[in-house]
Design an enzyme around this catalytic site. Structure first.
Site, PDB file in Angstrom:
ATOM      1  N   GLY A  42       4.663  -9.777  12.783  1.00 21.55           N
ATOM      2  CA  GLY A  42       4.778  -8.879  13.919  1.00 21.55           C
ATOM      3  C   GLY A  42       4.482  -9.667  15.168  1.00 21.55           C
ATOM      4  O   GLY A  42       3.633 -10.576  15.153  1.00 21.55           O
ATOM      5  N   GLY A 230      17.436 -21.397  24.194  1.00 22.59           N
ATOM      6  CA  GLY A 230      17.649 -21.954  22.859  1.00 22.59           C
ATOM      7  C   GLY A 230      17.311 -23.427  22.784  1.00 22.59           C
ATOM      8  O   GLY A 230      16.257 -23.866  23.253  1.00 22.59           O
ATOM      9  N   ASP A 260       7.316 -16.391  19.406  1.00 24.59           N
ATOM     10  CA  ASP A 260       5.909 -15.982  19.443  1.00 24.59           C
ATOM     11  C   ASP A 260       5.001 -17.176  19.711  1.00 24.59           C
ATOM     12  O   ASP A 260       3.992 -17.051  20.420  1.00 24.59           O
ATOM     13  CB  ASP A 260       5.521 -15.315  18.122  1.00 24.59           C
ATOM     14  CG  ASP A 260       6.273 -14.010  17.896  1.00 24.59           C
ATOM     15  OD1 ASP A 260       6.564 -13.313  18.886  1.00 24.59           O
ATOM     16  OD2 ASP A 260       6.583 -13.692  16.726  1.00 24.59           O
TER      17      ASP A 260
END
Length: 316
Positions: A42, A230, A260
């Protein structure tokens, strides 16, 4: 060295992440998998895990429910992340990442998670008012739980009025945050594809991306806008500054957790009082380090430090 500002992460739709490998993905057959790797997953949880890997501390607010939630809590403890459990509705979701050995392709299966009602949302708002710290950083990252309104991120931010809110989102919640800016939002992060979907045309070079990001800042969307390009690198814009940090060249094993890891490093550097160019460089190095690791593993600090010189930010 100045004291590090407190960091809070919020994960309302966490997952028990399972990762495995098969020789080949073939329909209609039993596929014999390798032993699975289990990780707490998450967006916000991954940010907290990466912050800890980089030598920082954070408090993770995590919604957990059912037996899967119990298992996830154990994994979070094992990871050494300080967390506060929120009783979520229903059963915590699971996700599955399968690497196909013969081709190197990766398949990711994400279950939706339980539906949130008004009572659960109100409980979170109360908890945020009690736990967010003035002058601290609060990271809203990852998918919104089913049942939450499109402006849920704005409602969450409103519950933390004196905190520097960092929002990393996508899809309709991102569009809402751009169309109806969240007052006082510190950082908005998105990837290049999301940025192009907002503009309706390709952002072919770094200048195009910087123009777009700075335009959002000047419209009041956030004080800082970050766009990931990217394999090219990352752009950060404020009202009067545009920076680019190149992505170090590494062998890609898995892209899971790269964003993250970027957010974790960026926020940790900002919480330590480092300037934007250093924060952006650390973020780019952490993202590159994350793609070097298997499955749901995140960045390793030794890789981040080794790659940092290749990610040095410069003005656009």
């Amino acid at each position: 060295m100045a004291e590090t500002a407190p960091i809070l992460t919020l994960t309302l739709n966490p997952a028990l992440d399972m990762a495995t490998e098969v020789p080949e993905v073939v329909p209609g057959q039993k596929l014999r998998c390798a032993d699975p790797l289990l990780d707490p997953g998450g967006g916000g949880l991954n940010v907290s895990r990466a912050i800890r890997a980089l030598g920082g501390e954070s408090l993770a607010l995590v919604a957990l429910g059912g037996l899967t939630g119990d298992r996830l809590a154990g994994l979070i403890r094992h990871a050494g992340v300080t967390f506060l459990s929120i009783l979520g509705p229903g059963e915590t979701r699971q996700s599955l990442t399968v690497n196909e050995e013969s081709t190197g392709k990766q398949y990711r299966f994400m279950l939706p998670g339980p539906v949130w009602g008004a009572a659960e949302r109100a409980h979170v708002f109360t908890l945020l008012r009690a736990t967010s710290r003035p002058g601290g950083y609060s990271v809203i990252s990852g998918s919104q739980p089913p049942g939450t309104p499109i402006d849920f991120a704005s409602q969450l931010a409103e519950s933390m009025p004196d905190s520097k809110v960092v929002l990393d989102t996508s899809g309709k919640p991102l569009l809402e945050a751009v169309r109806n800016p969240i007052p006082g939002l510190e950082v908005l992060r998105m990837d290049g594809e999301e940025a192009e979907s907002l503009t309706g045309h390709a952002l072919t070079d770094r200048k195009d991306t910087a123009d777009f990001a700075q335009g959002l800042v000047r419209k009041g969307v956030a004080r800082k806008v970050v766009v990931a390009r990217g394999a090219d690198g990352n752009v950060l814009a404020t009202a009067d500054q545009r920076l680019f940090s190149p992505a170090p060249r590494v062998r890609v094993r898995s892209t899971v957790g790269a964003g993250d890891s970027f957010v974790a490093a960026l926020v940790l550097a900002m919480a330590r009082g480092q300037p934007d160019d250093e924060a952006l460089s650390l973020g780019s190095a952490a993202a590159a380090a994350a793609v070097m690791t298997d499955a749901t593993q995140l960045c390793r600090p030794e890789d981040v430090m080794r790659l940092l010189h290749e990610a040095e930010a410069s003005p656009i």
